[in-house]
Design a protein around this motif. Sequence first.
Motif, short mmCIF file in Angstrom:
data_model
loop_
_atom_site.label_atom_id
_atom_site.label_comp_id
_atom_site.label_asym_id
_atom_site.label_seq_id
_atom_site.Cartn_x
_atom_site.Cartn_y
_atom_site.Cartn_z
N SER A 165 44.90 45.02 -30.64
CA SER A 165 45.06 44.32 -31.93
C SER A 165 45.76 42.98 -31.80
O SER A 165 45.26 41.96 -32.30
N MET A 166 46.90 42.94 -31.15
CA MET A 166 47.64 41.69 -31.06
C MET A 166 46.97 40.71 -30.10
O MET A 166 47.00 39.50 -30.31
N ASN A 181 53.22 53.96 -33.94
CA ASN A 181 54.11 53.47 -35.00
C ASN A 181 55.46 54.15 -34.89
O ASN A 181 55.57 55.38 -34.96
N LEU A 182 56.50 53.33 -34.74
CA LEU A 182 57.86 53.85 -34.56
C LEU A 182 58.69 53.80 -35.82
O LEU A 182 59.90 54.05 -35.77
N ASP A 238 53.34 47.36 -26.92
CA ASP A 238 52.25 48.13 -27.54
C ASP A 238 51.34 47.17 -28.31
O ASP A 238 51.26 47.20 -29.53
N LYS A 239 50.62 46.31 -27.56
CA LYS A 239 49.79 45.31 -28.21
C LYS A 239 48.60 45.92 -28.96
O LYS A 239 48.00 45.28 -29.81
N ILE A 299 58.86 39.88 -33.16
CA ILE A 299 60.27 39.45 -33.17
C ILE A 299 61.01 40.25 -32.11
O ILE A 299 61.10 41.48 -32.20
N GLY A 300 61.52 39.55 -31.12
CA GLY A 300 62.29 40.25 -30.09
C GLY A 300 61.48 41.31 -29.37
O GLY A 300 60.42 41.03 -28.80
N ASN A 301 61.95 42.52 -29.40
CA ASN A 301 61.33 43.62 -28.67
C ASN A 301 60.33 44.43 -29.49
O ASN A 301 59.84 45.46 -29.02
N TYR A 302 60.03 43.95 -30.71
CA TYR A 302 59.18 44.76 -31.58
C TYR A 302 58.14 43.91 -32.33
O TYR A 302 58.29 42.70 -32.48
N ILE A 303 57.11 44.61 -32.78
CA ILE A 303 56.08 44.03 -33.65
C ILE A 303 56.19 44.73 -34.99
O ILE A 303 56.26 45.97 -35.04
N TYR A 304 56.19 43.95 -36.08
CA TYR A 304 56.34 44.50 -37.43
C TYR A 304 55.09 44.21 -38.26
O TYR A 304 54.60 43.09 -38.26
N LEU A 305 54.59 45.23 -38.94
CA LEU A 305 53.50 45.04 -39.89
C LEU A 305 54.08 45.04 -41.29
O LEU A 305 54.85 45.93 -41.66
#
Length: 641
Positions: free
Chosen positions: A506-507, A607-608, A601-602, A581-587
């Motif tokens: 996705s990314m 989902n965490l 996790d591109k 942002i930093g160590n994470y991807i936010y939706l």
Amino acid sequence: MKEIRFQEISALLYRIVLAFFFYQIARLLFWFFNKNLIPVDSISEYLNLAYRGIAFDTTAILYVNSLFILLSLIPVIINTQKTYHKFLFYLYFITNGISYGMNFGDFVYFKFSQARLTTAAMNVAQHESNIGKVFLVSVAEHPFVLVWFVILMALWIFLYKKVKVSPRKPLKLVPYFIFSVLTLCLTALLVVGGIRGDFKHSTRPINLVDANRHVTKPAQANVVLNSVFSFFRTMNTNSFQEVHFVNEKFIDENIHADKLYQRQGVEPKPNVVIFILESFGKEYSGAFNKDTKIKNFVSYTPFFDSLATQSLIATNAFANGRQSIHGMSSVLAGIPSLKDAFTSSPYSNQKIQSIVSVSNDMGYDTSFFHGAPNGSMGFLGFGNILGFKHYYGKTEYNNDADFDGMWGIWDEPFFQYFAKTLDRKKSPFMATLFSVSSHHPFKVPEKYQGKFKKGPLEIHEPIGYTDFALKQFFKTAEKMTWFNNTIFVFVADHTNQVAYPEYEKSMNRFSIPILFYSPNPKYQLKGEITEPAQQIDIYPTLADLMGYNKKIRSWGRSLVSDKKEDYMVINSDSINEQFMIGNYIYLFNGKEVTGIYNISDKGLERNLINKVKNPETEKGILLSKAWYQDYMNRVINRKLN
């Protein structure tokens, strides 16, 4: 010959032409009552604007009259009966009367909004409990609006009744139905083309931004437009709304959209040449895939790869949009496209600070080159908004022998034209070229058949051709006097076909190359940037390199600054906004964060959001909301300058 229905068709054409006539009257009145806000220097200039407005009037009139046109032509035998035409009369004037009134509302409303009516106005109105009172007060304060509307509607009705349809009954039903069906099919084709604004498949449906193609001053676009068009074109497409998730102090302390770079000693000023390369995704270039560990990787860009060894490259870079026009706004103005594109929004027609305005402020000659028919992709209109002094398209190239038959002039000859045109300019100049050849249907000139690698994807061969065109450009440009003091930027507008699973994630569907090159060693454009970068970083990076010592508005950062700047990569999958942002991807769905993923996790597979909670993710959620809030505030309240 009653089966041919000449009488009914003639009456229908007359009634549609009447609508065009009255829209032009409304346009003239709109300008007259707002002429202090919209400078028009001569009668000929106004007539040109009015002429350009016909395309936008066509879309609006066909939107409003589609049902009327259909019911005027369907073969129901009773079409010519008096009762049926009375019904058509009321349908025509109810729909046209309501829509025509939108233009009159803008006689007054424009003074406050300085924009044509859009659905954004409805979003404002729905939060006002006294909207009815406001309307009545406005009418009382400006009675001329109502008076003109009544006079013109009365005249419209009078002229409409001048052409009548006499009752006739077809004697031969089969010819009657055959002719009617053929007429409907042809009319449907014309209506679709009229609503789109063009029959060319290479041209997207015209939008608000396209009105800027035809003006010398941005405010004049409002004369070209009409309120019905602007309202319909923004219907169900506007997710732009002000939000209030965090306090302004948090935004000031964390988002840092206002930046100042104070590089000294940048003399003489460098020329700047930006190549926005159609569909030139990171996946196709070996120089940008050295560390991806893709088995049996094949590169299709030998020249680009060799240039990268002498350049500053961002190997972990992302596009901020999904379409070409998104790439233009991101690269040049630092404005990413979210779920709804800024360039298609009601707010695109405003003063925007960009690398174009910065260059103009510094005394640069600014120009935009695109080998497609002028106006394709909305580039001419948006380019005028940004302030380019010159536009060079297929019209200026003026040699259809080099036309690819689909999108525009082949890249190799157009790149040569680009170099030779720049050679006639006085330094310093800033020029942007948007390529066309690496585009579906993915062809190369006949003389180059078999020259470039074909690979498993159709796009691989034209990517090789565009790479070759770049090589030929450099062969020509490096002999020119301006070359040695020029900063070159290469970036894709967006990605395209995918061959490797790594780029199906996705990314990584947004993964693009960004390359800065200059033959002048003083700019120190060599090395590799491995931190995440994005298209919106290009504008502040160039402002920094050029020595622009005034404040700029940018959500990106300079990639060459000594300052340590936080980064936030932004794009959208058209459903959610995506933040790295930093160590994470936010939706983020516009209201809340719905997904949190590890930066590795591109593919956005795990989902965490309900599994991880720590200070970093808590702040990441706030930063996502804060950035979105700042973006909406600046766009809606016209604070992009």
